[in-house]
Motif scaffolding. Sequence first.
Motif, PDB file in Angstrom:
ATOM      1  N   VAL A 138     -40.519   4.450 -40.295  1.00  0.00           N
ATOM      2  CA  VAL A 138     -39.738   4.480 -41.522  1.00  0.00           C
ATOM      3  C   VAL A 138     -39.010   5.810 -41.616  1.00  0.00           C
ATOM      4  N   VAL A 139     -37.979   5.850 -42.460  1.00  0.00           N
ATOM      5  CA  VAL A 139     -37.334   7.101 -42.819  1.00  0.00           C
ATOM      6  C   VAL A 139     -38.149   7.734 -43.945  1.00  0.00           C
ATOM      7  N   GLY A 140     -38.438   9.027 -43.806  1.00  0.00           N
ATOM      8  CA  GLY A 140     -39.354   9.694 -44.710  1.00  0.00           C
ATOM      9  C   GLY A 140     -38.764  10.089 -46.047  1.00  0.00           C
ATOM     10  N   LEU A 141     -38.262   9.116 -46.785  1.00  0.00           N
ATOM     11  CA  LEU A 141     -37.796   9.348 -48.142  1.00  0.00           C
ATOM     12  C   LEU A 141     -38.976   9.219 -49.113  1.00  0.00           C
ATOM     13  N   PRO A 142     -38.974   9.981 -50.206  1.00  0.00           N
ATOM     14  CA  PRO A 142     -40.121   9.927 -51.124  1.00  0.00           C
ATOM     15  C   PRO A 142     -40.454   8.518 -51.591  1.00  0.00           C
ATOM     16  N   GLU A 143     -39.428   7.718 -51.848  1.00  0.00           N
ATOM     17  CA  GLU A 143     -39.669   6.365 -52.340  1.00  0.00           C
ATOM     18  C   GLU A 143     -40.227   5.424 -51.274  1.00  0.00           C
ATOM     19  N   HIS A 144     -40.244   5.862 -50.019  1.00  0.00           N
ATOM     20  CA  HIS A 144     -40.778   5.043 -48.934  1.00  0.00           C
ATOM     21  C   HIS A 144     -42.250   5.334 -48.642  1.00  0.00           C
ATOM     22  N   HIS A 145     -42.793   6.380 -49.250  1.00  0.00           N
ATOM     23  CA  HIS A 145     -44.121   6.821 -48.821  1.00  0.00           C
ATOM     24  C   HIS A 145     -45.195   5.766 -49.071  1.00  0.00           C
ATOM     25  N   GLY A 146     -45.192   5.179 -50.257  1.00  0.00           N
ATOM     26  CA  GLY A 146     -46.209   4.177 -50.557  1.00  0.00           C
ATOM     27  C   GLY A 146     -46.153   2.991 -49.615  1.00  0.00           C
ATOM     28  N   GLU A 147     -44.948   2.539 -49.319  1.00  0.00           N
ATOM     29  CA  GLU A 147     -44.788   1.415 -48.401  1.00  0.00           C
ATOM     30  C   GLU A 147     -45.228   1.793 -46.986  1.00  0.00           C
ATOM     31  N   ALA A 148     -44.957   3.049 -46.596  1.00  0.00           N
ATOM     32  CA  ALA A 148     -45.367   3.502 -45.265  1.00  0.00           C
ATOM     33  C   ALA A 148     -46.887   3.532 -45.148  1.00  0.00           C
ATOM     34  N   VAL A 149     -47.560   4.022 -46.186  1.00  0.00           N
ATOM     35  CA  VAL A 149     -49.024   4.038 -46.199  1.00  0.00           C
ATOM     36  C   VAL A 149     -49.563   2.614 -46.113  1.00  0.00           C
ATOM     37  N   ARG A 150     -48.989   1.749 -46.894  1.00  0.00           N
ATOM     38  CA  ARG A 150     -49.415   0.345 -46.902  1.00  0.00           C
ATOM     39  C   ARG A 150     -49.250  -0.283 -45.521  1.00  0.00           C
ATOM     40  N   LEU A 151     -48.127   0.002 -44.880  1.00  0.00           N
ATOM     41  CA  LEU A 151     -47.868  -0.567 -43.563  1.00  0.00           C
ATOM     42  C   LEU A 151     -48.808   0.020 -42.525  1.00  0.00           C
ATOM     43  N   ARG A 152     -49.002   1.334 -42.573  1.00  0.00           N
ATOM     44  CA  ARG A 152     -49.903   1.971 -41.602  1.00  0.00           C
ATOM     45  C   ARG A 152     -51.296   1.355 -41.671  1.00  0.00           C
ATOM     46  N   ASN A 153     -51.783   1.129 -42.870  1.00  0.00           N
ATOM     47  CA  ASN A 153     -53.135   0.611 -43.026  1.00  0.00           C
ATOM     48  C   ASN A 153     -53.254  -0.865 -42.673  1.00  0.00           C
ATOM     49  N   ALA A 154     -52.118  -1.577 -42.585  1.00  0.00           N
ATOM     50  CA  ALA A 154     -52.142  -3.005 -42.252  1.00  0.00           C
ATOM     51  C   ALA A 154     -51.918  -3.264 -40.768  1.00  0.00           C
ATOM     52  N   LEU A 155     -51.351  -2.305 -40.068  1.00  0.00           N
ATOM     53  CA  LEU A 155     -51.061  -2.497 -38.645  1.00  0.00           C
ATOM     54  C   LEU A 155     -52.317  -2.308 -37.795  1.00  0.00           C
ATOM     55  N   PRO A 156     -52.351  -2.945 -36.637  1.00  0.00           N
ATOM     56  CA  PRO A 156     -53.458  -2.674 -35.713  1.00  0.00           C
ATOM     57  C   PRO A 156     -53.506  -1.187 -35.362  1.00  0.00           C
ATOM     58  N   TRP A 185     -53.936   4.940 -33.159  1.00  0.00           N
ATOM     59  CA  TRP A 185     -53.007   5.813 -33.872  1.00  0.00           C
ATOM     60  C   TRP A 185     -53.057   5.626 -35.376  1.00  0.00           C
ATOM     61  N   ALA A 186     -53.970   4.842 -35.872  1.00  0.00           N
ATOM     62  CA  ALA A 186     -54.157   4.767 -37.322  1.00  0.00           C
ATOM     63  C   ALA A 186     -54.687   6.109 -37.805  1.00  0.00           C
ATOM     64  N   ALA A 187     -54.028   6.681 -38.809  1.00  0.00           N
ATOM     65  CA  ALA A 187     -54.366   8.028 -39.237  1.00  0.00           C
ATOM     66  C   ALA A 187     -55.228   8.066 -40.490  1.00  0.00           C
ATOM     67  N   GLY A 188     -55.673   6.907 -40.949  1.00  0.00           N
ATOM     68  CA  GLY A 188     -56.443   6.886 -42.176  1.00  0.00           C
ATOM     69  C   GLY A 188     -55.590   7.297 -43.363  1.00  0.00           C
ATOM     70  N   ALA A 189     -54.353   6.822 -43.388  1.00  0.00           N
ATOM     71  CA  ALA A 189     -53.401   7.241 -44.406  1.00  0.00           C
ATOM     72  C   ALA A 189     -53.857   6.837 -45.799  1.00  0.00           C
ATOM     73  N   THR A 190     -53.533   7.689 -46.756  1.00  0.00           N
ATOM     74  CA  THR A 190     -53.836   7.414 -48.155  1.00  0.00           C
ATOM     75  C   THR A 190     -52.578   7.600 -48.969  1.00  0.00           C
TER      76      THR A 190
END
Length: 290
Positions: free
Chosen positions: A142-160, A283-288
Motif C-alpha cells: 500500500v501507499v503509506g498515507l495516514p488514511e490507509h494505515h488501518g486497512e494496511a493493518v487489517r490486510l497484513r493480519n489477514a494475509l498468510p 513476514w507477518a509483523a504482528g501489526a496493530t
Amino acid sequence: MDLTLLYRGPLASCDYDCPYCPFAKRRDSPRTLRADRAALERFTGWAAGQDGDRLRILFTPWGEGLVRSWYRRAMVELSLLPHVERVAIQTNLSGRTAWLDDADRDSLALWCTYHPGQTPYDRFLGKALDLAARGVRFSVGVVGLPEHHGEAVRLRNALPDHVYLWVNAAEGHAYTDAEAAAWTAVDPLFGYSRHPHRSAGLPCRTGASVVSVDGEGTVRRCHFVRDELGNLYDGSYRAALRPRPCPLAVCDCHIGYVHLETLPLYDVFAGGVLERIPAGAPWAAGATGA
C-alpha cells in the motif's frame, strides 16, 4: 549475458482513479492500445530469441497491464522460456487470475498494490488468497498515507504469514518517528522507503546488469535517467553496458534504489528483487492499529 530489464511501453490507461496517481482513470486511444500491443509482442519476441542470455524482466506500465490480454499472454509465454529466470509485473490485481494456471509459477511473479477506496477490501483480499492457493509468487503493498494505515493493518493480519506486505512512503509526506514506527509495525522494511536515498556519484547496477526499455526499444540505465544507451533491437546498447555512478542527487523509488550497490537490498530481497519479495519468512509483523 545476465541482464535485468524493466520494460514500460506506451500503455498509460488505468481502471482506478487514485488521487496520488497522475494516470488515474486515463483512457488510451485504440491507436495507443494497438501500438502498445505491437511493442510488447516485439519485446516478447526479442526475449524469446535471447536463449544465450539469462534474463529477468519486470513490467512497470504506467497503467494497469493485466486487464489487457497481451500482457497476460506475454507473462505466460515468457515464464515458459528456460532462459527467463523471472518475469514479474506491477498490478492492482483488478483482473482475472485463472490465466496464471497456464504459466510456469517458478518463474512468474506479481507485485500487487492495494488501493483502498478503489476496490473493496474483501475483493482484494480474496484475489490475494486466490494467488496463494494457486501457488503464485507475489507481494502486496500500500501507499503509506495516514488514511490507509488501518486497512494496511487489517490486510497484513489477514494475509498468510509468508506473504510480504510492503509500504511505500507517500510522495511529499514527511513521517514523524511515531508514524514511521506505526508503518514499520506493518512493514519491517519501511525504513528503506521513508526517506529518499542519496545516490549522486554512488555505484548502481543500472546501466551494467540492469536497464530500462521503452516501447521503441530505446535502452536507458533506468526509468529515471533519460540518457540513452542504445537500442535493444539493433543490439547497440550492449557496447554501452558498464558500471557507472548515479548522476542524480537522490533516488526515491524502490525500483530504482533497490539496485544501488551501497544498499544491502540485493541480499534483503535475494531471489525476489523484481517482485519485491524478501528472502526468509514469515513476514507477518504482528501489526496493530497503534
